[in-house]
Design a protein around this motif. Structure first.
Motif, PDB file in Angstrom:
ATOM      1  N   MET A   1       0.892  -1.064   0.380  1.00 62.02           N
ATOM      2  CA  MET A   1      -0.113  -0.029   0.026  1.00 62.02           C
ATOM      3  C   MET A   1       0.445   1.192  -0.512  1.00 62.02           C
ATOM      4  N   ASP A   2       0.882   2.094  -1.008  1.00 63.01           N
ATOM      5  CA  ASP A   2       1.542   3.083  -1.121  1.00 63.01           C
ATOM      6  C   ASP A   2       0.147   4.495  -0.632  1.00 63.01           C
ATOM      7  N   LEU A   3       0.557   4.978   0.409  1.00 64.25           N
ATOM      8  CA  LEU A   3      -0.050   5.669   1.418  1.00 64.25           C
ATOM      9  C   LEU A   3       0.466   7.059   1.817  1.00 64.25           C
ATOM     10  N   ARG A   4       0.204   8.115   1.563  1.00 67.86           N
ATOM     11  CA  ARG A   4       1.144   9.405   1.239  1.00 67.86           C
ATOM     12  C   ARG A   4       0.448  10.170   2.571  1.00 67.86           C
ATOM     13  N   ILE A   5       1.259   9.893   4.039  1.00 61.03           N
ATOM     14  CA  ILE A   5       0.482  10.339   5.109  1.00 61.03           C
ATOM     15  C   ILE A   5       1.445  12.037   5.676  1.00 61.03           C
ATOM     16  N   PRO A   6       0.174  13.421   5.042  1.00 62.00           N
ATOM     17  CA  PRO A   6       1.005  14.570   5.225  1.00 62.00           C
ATOM     18  C   PRO A   6       1.556  14.580   6.461  1.00 62.00           C
ATOM     19  N   HIS A   7       2.396  15.617   6.880  1.00 64.76           N
ATOM     20  CA  HIS A   7       3.288  16.400   7.914  1.00 64.76           C
ATOM     21  C   HIS A   7       2.079  17.076   9.173  1.00 64.76           C
ATOM     22  N   ASP A   8       1.890  16.100  10.340  1.00 63.72           N
ATOM     23  CA  ASP A   8       1.181  16.474  11.684  1.00 63.72           C
ATOM     24  C   ASP A   8       0.023  15.393  11.317  1.00 63.72           C
ATOM     25  N   PRO A  28       5.582  12.990   3.783  1.00 63.47           N
ATOM     26  CA  PRO A  28       4.302  12.317   3.457  1.00 63.47           C
ATOM     27  C   PRO A  28       4.831  11.394   2.561  1.00 63.47           C
ATOM     28  N   THR A  29       6.346  11.126   2.291  1.00 63.76           N
ATOM     29  CA  THR A  29       6.945  10.093   1.666  1.00 63.76           C
ATOM     30  C   THR A  29       8.169   9.202   2.383  1.00 63.76           C
ATOM     31  N   HIS A 139       7.009   0.838  14.100  1.00 66.46           N
ATOM     32  CA  HIS A 139       7.884   1.649  12.712  1.00 66.46           C
ATOM     33  C   HIS A 139       7.379   0.363  12.083  1.00 66.46           C
ATOM     34  N   GLU A 140       6.317  -0.608  12.200  1.00 65.56           N
ATOM     35  CA  GLU A 140       6.048  -1.996  11.102  1.00 65.56           C
ATOM     36  C   GLU A 140       4.610  -1.335  11.042  1.00 65.56           C
ATOM     37  N   ILE A 141       4.037  -0.728  11.759  1.00 70.31           N
ATOM     38  CA  ILE A 141       2.973   0.555  11.101  1.00 70.31           C
ATOM     39  C   ILE A 141       3.875   1.238   9.907  1.00 70.31           C
ATOM     40  N   GLU A 142       4.021   1.932  10.175  1.00 68.84           N
ATOM     41  CA  GLU A 142       4.962   2.665   9.270  1.00 68.84           C
ATOM     42  C   GLU A 142       5.707   2.158   7.554  1.00 68.84           C
ATOM     43  N   ARG A 143       5.874   1.554   7.753  1.00 70.24           N
ATOM     44  CA  ARG A 143       6.749   0.061   6.509  1.00 70.24           C
ATOM     45  C   ARG A 143       5.068  -0.636   5.755  1.00 70.24           C
ATOM     46  N   LEU A 144       4.447  -1.090   6.238  1.00 75.21           N
ATOM     47  CA  LEU A 144       2.942  -1.479   6.504  1.00 75.21           C
ATOM     48  C   LEU A 144       2.336  -0.486   5.790  1.00 75.21           C
ATOM     49  N   LEU A 145       2.048   0.353   5.515  1.00 70.61           N
ATOM     50  CA  LEU A 145       1.693   2.062   5.100  1.00 70.61           C
ATOM     51  C   LEU A 145       1.693   2.620   4.436  1.00 70.61           C
ATOM     52  N   SER A 146       3.362   2.483   4.787  1.00 68.28           N
ATOM     53  CA  SER A 146       4.233   3.300   3.270  1.00 68.28           C
ATOM     54  C   SER A 146       5.207   2.711   2.026  1.00 68.28           C
TER      55      SER A 146
END
Length: 148
Positions: A1-8, A28-29, A139-146
């Motif tokens: 999944m390539d999800l871009r999560i904006p800062h804040d 975001p990246t 860190h795994e959540i970050e990896r899975l979402l991005s």
């Protein structure tokens, strides 16, 4: 999944027993999620300790007697926890946070969250991910979402 999560922006990872409120301190990246708050449901005793009644019966005039379904106390507690999480999001919105929301939860919990979020919070939803990631490290959540 390539999800871009904006800062804040906030990422809410929850299930029926635990909600983790994360804020993206990165880009975001390259998200860098920091824990803002963790909420856990209160202890939920065994069903046998919560309800001792037998399932109800319905007497039909033209058909045999039928039983009604037993109350699922754990399901009710999970839905109540999702409603409480939606209320916490409403309070966060009123205090000026967050810039955007990413909801990560199992499908049944997502449905309850959607139903109980207020309009301003609904408009801030950037994405919904129907997975249970509450037991994963940050860190795994970050990896899975991005991950791409």
């Amino acid at each position: 999944m390539d999800l871009r999560i904006p800062h804040d922006a906030w990422v809410i990872v929850c299930d029926a027993r635990k909600a983790i409120f994360l804020r993206n301190e990165g880009s975001p990246t390259q998200p860098k999620l920091a824990v803002e708050q963790v909420k856990e449901a209160s202890a939920n005793p065994l069903s046998v300790q919560q309800g001792t009644d037998r399932p109800g019966r319905i007497q039909n005039a033209l058909a045999p007697t039928s039983a009604t379904e037993e109350t699922d106390w754990h399901d009710m507690a999970g839905k109540q926890f999702a409603r409480d999480t939606a209320a916490a999001l409403k309070l966060a919105h009123q205090s000026g946070h967050p810039k955007g929301l990413v909801l990560v939860a199992p499908p049944r919990i997502l449905a309850v969250l959607r139903q109980h979020l207020n309009e301003p919070s609904r408009f801030r939803i950037l994405a919904e991910v129907d997975k249970d990631l509450t037991k994963h490290p940050i860190h795994e959540i970050e990896r899975l979402l991005s991950s791409t």
